[in-house]
Design a protein around this motif. Sequence first.
Motif, PDB file in Angstrom:
ATOM      1  N   GLY A  31      15.670   6.630  -1.698  1.00  0.00           N
ATOM      2  CA  GLY A  31      14.773   5.816  -0.889  1.00  0.00           C
ATOM      3  C   GLY A  31      13.397   6.414  -0.646  1.00  0.00           C
ATOM      4  N   PRO A  32      13.321   7.606  -0.080  1.00  0.00           N
ATOM      5  CA  PRO A  32      11.995   8.186   0.181  1.00  0.00           C
ATOM      6  C   PRO A  32      11.164   8.384  -1.087  1.00  0.00           C
ATOM      7  CG  PRO A  32      13.655   9.297   1.477  1.00  0.00           C
ATOM      8  CD  PRO A  32      14.390   8.397   0.528  1.00  0.00           C
TER       9      PRO A  32
ATOM     10  N   TYR B 101      -3.141   4.231   9.307  1.00  0.00           N
ATOM     11  CA  TYR B 101      -2.511   4.453   8.004  1.00  0.00           C
ATOM     12  C   TYR B 101      -0.985   4.368   8.100  1.00  0.00           C
ATOM     13  CZ  TYR B 101      -0.620   7.124   4.094  1.00  0.00           C
ATOM     14  OH  TYR B 101       0.123   7.521   3.011  1.00  0.00           O
ATOM     15  N   PHE B 102      -0.429   4.879   9.183  1.00  0.00           N
ATOM     16  CA  PHE B 102       1.026   4.930   9.332  1.00  0.00           C
ATOM     17  C   PHE B 102       1.634   3.551   9.566  1.00  0.00           C
ATOM     18  CE2 PHE B 102      -0.480   9.157  10.534  1.00  0.00           C
ATOM     19  CZ  PHE B 102       0.247   9.919   9.634  1.00  0.00           C
ATOM     20  N   PHE B 103       0.794   2.577   9.909  1.00  0.00           N
ATOM     21  CA  PHE B 103       1.291   1.249  10.244  1.00  0.00           C
ATOM     22  C   PHE B 103       0.861   0.178   9.249  1.00  0.00           C
ATOM     23  CE2 PHE B 103       0.875   3.738  14.121  1.00  0.00           C
ATOM     24  CZ  PHE B 103       2.193   3.732  14.542  1.00  0.00           C
TER      25      PHE B 103
ATOM     26  N   PHE C  73       6.218   3.744  -4.768  1.00  0.00           N
ATOM     27  CA  PHE C  73       5.838   2.362  -4.475  1.00  0.00           C
ATOM     28  C   PHE C  73       4.442   2.311  -3.869  1.00  0.00           C
ATOM     29  CE2 PHE C  73       6.006  -1.574  -1.944  1.00  0.00           C
ATOM     30  CZ  PHE C  73       6.492  -2.461  -2.889  1.00  0.00           C
ATOM     31  N   GLU C  74       4.146   3.274  -3.021  1.00  0.00           N
ATOM     32  CA  GLU C  74       2.845   3.340  -2.359  1.00  0.00           C
ATOM     33  C   GLU C  74       1.715   3.549  -3.364  1.00  0.00           C
ATOM     34  OE1 GLU C  74       0.664   6.433   0.658  1.00  0.00           O
ATOM     35  OE2 GLU C  74       2.813   6.162   0.840  1.00  0.00           O
ATOM     36  N   VAL C  75       1.997   4.228  -4.444  1.00  0.00           N
ATOM     37  CA  VAL C  75       0.963   4.641  -5.393  1.00  0.00           C
ATOM     38  C   VAL C  75       0.708   3.604  -6.496  1.00  0.00           C
ATOM     39  CG1 VAL C  75       0.414   6.402  -7.134  1.00  0.00           C
ATOM     40  CG2 VAL C  75       1.457   7.079  -4.975  1.00  0.00           C
ATOM     41  N   ILE C  76       1.676   2.774  -6.812  1.00  0.00           N
ATOM     42  CA  ILE C  76       1.589   1.977  -8.042  1.00  0.00           C
ATOM     43  C   ILE C  76       0.676   0.761  -7.977  1.00  0.00           C
ATOM     44  CG2 ILE C  76       3.821   2.754  -8.886  1.00  0.00           C
ATOM     45  CD1 ILE C  76       5.016   0.088  -7.998  1.00  0.00           C
ATOM     46  N   GLY C  77       0.246   0.351  -6.830  1.00  0.00           N
ATOM     47  CA  GLY C  77      -0.683  -0.764  -6.743  1.00  0.00           C
ATOM     48  C   GLY C  77       0.008  -2.100  -6.494  1.00  0.00           C
ATOM     49  N   PRO C  78      -0.753  -3.078  -6.011  1.00  0.00           N
ATOM     50  CA  PRO C  78      -0.184  -4.357  -5.571  1.00  0.00           C
ATOM     51  C   PRO C  78       0.530  -5.155  -6.660  1.00  0.00           C
ATOM     52  CG  PRO C  78      -2.512  -4.190  -4.948  1.00  0.00           C
ATOM     53  CD  PRO C  78      -2.178  -2.992  -5.759  1.00  0.00           C
TER      54      PRO C  78
ATOM     55  N   GLY D 298       7.723   7.526   9.106  1.00  0.00           N
ATOM     56  CA  GLY D 298       8.253   8.672   8.365  1.00  0.00           C
ATOM     57  C   GLY D 298       7.993   8.578   6.872  1.00  0.00           C
ATOM     58  N   ALA D 299       8.179   7.386   6.306  1.00  0.00           N
ATOM     59  CA  ALA D 299       7.953   7.206   4.867  1.00  0.00           C
ATOM     60  C   ALA D 299       6.474   7.376   4.522  1.00  0.00           C
ATOM     61  CB  ALA D 299       8.449   5.825   4.427  1.00  0.00           C
ATOM     62  N   ARG D 300       5.600   6.842   5.358  1.00  0.00           N
ATOM     63  CA  ARG D 300       4.160   6.987   5.114  1.00  0.00           C
ATOM     64  C   ARG D 300       3.742   8.455   5.251  1.00  0.00           C
ATOM     65  NH1 ARG D 300       1.253   3.158   2.807  1.00  0.00           N
ATOM     66  NH2 ARG D 300      -0.516   3.563   4.128  1.00  0.00           N
TER      67      ARG D 300
END
Length: 134
Positions: free
Chosen positions: A101-102, A73-75, A108-113, A17-19
Amino acid sequence: MSGRPNHAPSVIDFQVGARLRGRRKQLGMTQSHLAEALGVTFQQVQKYERGANRVSASTLYELAGALGVDIGYFFEDAKPLERAADVEDDSMRAFVLSREGPELAQHFEVIGPKARKALLELARSMAEAVAQRS
């Protein structure tokens, strides 16, 4: 068996869901537009994004196509299939169902490792400080 009822969402349901939400927002797509592409209501998309409803294999396939990603991608970043502790499930559920949270997951997904690692360290430090005060 994990011991949780069949209808209760799992950590993976929340992650999918978050992805889903992150990718949809990354594309600038509304829940209504995605729902139309899937042939469901926007409320159903909301439930998928919150992890409240599980996404079937066929719907996951359609979602991947509509969002221009492969199913894997979702996993990404998912833990191995060993069951996480119920406490982790409860924490993940609380995170995804929170107001922040969402949105935090999306950023978080966008900011990089490197930035992710720094943010995780900051969260750990803050949690330890709170725990020490208790």
